[in-house]
Each structure stands twice: as C-alpha cells, then as structure tokens.
Design an enzyme around this catalytic site. Sequence first.
Site, mmCIF file in Angstrom:
data_model
loop_
_atom_site.group_PDB
_atom_site.id
_atom_site.type_symbol
_atom_site.label_atom_id
_atom_site.label_comp_id
_atom_site.label_asym_id
_atom_site.label_seq_id
_atom_site.Cartn_x
_atom_site.Cartn_y
_atom_site.Cartn_z
ATOM 1 N N GLY A 1 47.763 28.334 3.453
ATOM 2 C CA GLY A 1 48.967 27.507 2.656
ATOM 3 C C GLY A 1 48.583 27.445 1.291
ATOM 4 O O GLY A 1 47.704 28.361 0.693
ATOM 5 N N ASN A 2 49.271 26.904 0.558
ATOM 6 C CA ASN A 2 49.057 26.864 -0.855
ATOM 7 C C ASN A 2 49.155 25.370 -1.446
ATOM 8 O O ASN A 2 49.593 24.531 -0.577
ATOM 9 C CB ASN A 2 49.839 27.827 -1.876
ATOM 10 C CG ASN A 2 51.126 27.678 -1.555
ATOM 11 O OD1 ASN A 2 51.556 26.545 -1.954
ATOM 12 N ND2 ASN A 2 51.854 28.766 -1.171
#
Length: 402
Positions: free
Chosen positions: A217-218
């Site tokens: 993810g980020n």
Amino acid sequence: MIKDQLAGKKILLGVTGCIAAYKSCLIVREFIKRGAEVKIVLTPSATEFITPLTLATLSHNEVIVSTFPPSQKDGTNLSTWHIDYALWADLMLVAPATINTIAKISYGFADNALTTLVTALRSPLVIAPAADVDMYNNPINMENLNKLEKLGHYIIYPESGELASGLSGEGRLADTNKIIDAVELILSGYSKDLVGKKILVSAGPTYEDIDPVRFIGNRSSGKMGYAIAKVAYLRGADVTLISGPSSQSIYPEIKLIKVRSASEMERAVKKEIDKSHLLVMSAAVSDFRPIKAASNKIKKETGKMDLKLDLNPDILSSIKTKNTKVIGFALETQNELSNAKKKLKEKHLDLIVLNSPGKESGFEVDTNKVTIIKQDGKSVNLPLLSKFQVANKILTEAKSIL
Ligand code: CTP
C-alpha cells in the site's frame, strides 16, 4: 502552523425549542475551541430543553432569551442589543431551527429575541432545521425552506435516521461536524455554487494483496480526497466518492463506493464516470501489484520472500471520456513542475494538482501545499492551507472549466 479559519470570527448562535437543542452545546464547544467568539440567543421554548446558564458558561457570554433582556431593563446596557449583535456578527447560525422558527423567519416575523435579531442581520444566515419526520416534510415547511434558500440563506439539510419520537426518517439535525464545516465554508466566502453538478472523487490508497494478511500500500490517508468530496457536497454538488481503505468519515448524503485494489478502483471509476461532470482523481493508486496473491498466508520458514510485481492499470490514462472534465494529482519529489506538466499532457487532464510532500503537507496531515496547473501552462501556487481550504481552491478552479 496555519491560522484556523474560525479563529477570531464572530458567530451568533440561535437555538430554538426542540430536543436537538442539547446538540447546540457541542456546536458552541467546537466554535470556542477553534477560536471563534460566540453570542447566543434562545427562543423561550428552547429554554424548556436547555438552560441559558449552560450556554452562557460554554460561550463565556450573556445569553439572550427575552427581546427585552434584564440587562437592558436595568439601565443603558444592551439598549439596542438586536442591532448591536447584528452589526457585530460575521455570521448567524440557527441550530436547531424548528419549523415554527423557520416559518417565522421566512415571513419576516420579529416576535421574539431570535426572530427580531434575524430581521436586523447584515451577515450570512445559516439554518440547520430539525423536526420529526412528518413535521419536517410538511409541504409548508418545504416551501418555507425553499423560499429561504432562494433568498440566499444557507440551509444545512437534516439527516435521515432514528428520531427522538421513535419514528425514522428525515429530520435529524445535521451532524455537528457537518454544521461546523458549513459555517467554515460560508465564513471563507463560498456558497452553494455547484448545484446541478455531479462530481466523482477518488480518494485514499489502494491495497494490493500479497497473501490473505499482507498487502502493498502507501501512506495516503484519504484526507485530501475526503475534503474535496465534503466541500463539493457543501457547495451543492451531487457527490460520489470512490475510496480505497481509509479511516476518514464522510457525510451520509455522499454516495460512498469502497474499493480495495487498483483494479477495483478502475472498475468503479469506469462505471461512474459518464454520469459525472467532473472526476477528481486524488487517490494514491498503487503503481504495482503482486503478480498473483498467494491463497494462503506465506510462512516465514521460507526464509525470504521473492515478490514479483506487475504494473497496475493507469486509471487516468485508460479512461475515455468526452463530456467529463478530469483533474489529476501529481505527487512529485523532484523536477516537480515539469513532471506535473508532463502528466497533465500525457494523461489528457483538464487540470493537475501538484502535491509536494513535506512535514506539513502531503500524507496523513490536515494541511497541504499544492500548485494547480492549467492546460495553458498557467499555474496557481497556493500557500500552506488546511485540506478543507485546498479543496475549496481546487473546486473553484474546476468550476471555471465546468
Ligand atoms: N493514477 C492513476 N492510476 C495509477 C496511478 C496513478 O489513475 N495506476 C493517477 C493518480 O490518481 C493521480 C495521477 O494518476 O491523479 C498521478 O499519480 P502519481 O502517483 O503522481 O503518478 P504516476 O502516474 O503513478 O507516476 P509516478 O508514480 O511514476 O510519478
């Protein structure tokens, strides 16, 4: 640190007689916390639900209930209080507003302290109705609200749900956060100028599964996209929000489509885009995904993990749209302006918002520093602002191309 838009603002709060009057305490607390000055006027029936002492204590100011308050009768103090209050205020909020007070305001009555003050106002008037479902939907109330809106007053429509009577339906006072947001919107000089526009917003990160418990993810929190969706709604637009995993909350009137991966987000954007006048693609879409997510948890005994990644679809580049205007974001850490301009051209965007991550801007924080770049290469370089205010600036630029 930036200055809060409510700091130093002079707000009049009118409270009328209904069970939601207790929520006025929360509204006052929030105004005071954010640095506003608050003066309060109650209708006589509001005192059946909440005491002037409670509100005087919270607002640090005398609360007016009678058109002829004691301090006026005692001497010269507050001799023309309704005029003084009206001239003092930057904005007046009536919350909760009963159908009785709404009717009186719409017909210009001045038969108690609150309605008398309203007739003398020079500043914007914001009205947050609350009533039981049948009272609220009464055609006369609808007509009165319509009239007040046409006169330029800002109505914060009530929400649907369980009511104090046990019935369910429209009439519940709007959520306190939404009321505060609407007040901030009006005090910042905006209005319902996007009525009739359908706006699609994407927000948050996407998660690309490695196995049933792990993902790529980020750091996107979704705060910027959620602020755009909220502001678009408050400015009158019909809003759909496509959100990756995020802990942010959104108003119930906004259609929320929850997605997880980039492919899910792509499908949702493609399904919704042709119904929209504008797409604001503020999601931080993950560029890569594992070639295949393992169906079982990968055990650590394997010693190391060999992760092979595929490129995700670029949503903005893959959409084909004739009638929908598109705003993209560019997150850059070097050659910012030229990279953003390149994305504007290559992704066929109408505007691009250049986001420079820093301590007070970008991921996870409530403030942002952006530059809005237009197709002709001209740009608007904004100072550090709250994401709510950045959202307003972006939508004002968007409005000029809609
Ligand atoms: N975007 C998209 N689909 C992707 C990746 C990004 O639609 N797979 C959109 C984002 O929502 C944003 C814009 O493209 O509006 C630019 O995203 P950004 O991450 O800045 O750039 P990328 O195109 O991913 O390029 P790079 O990461 O190499 O800078």
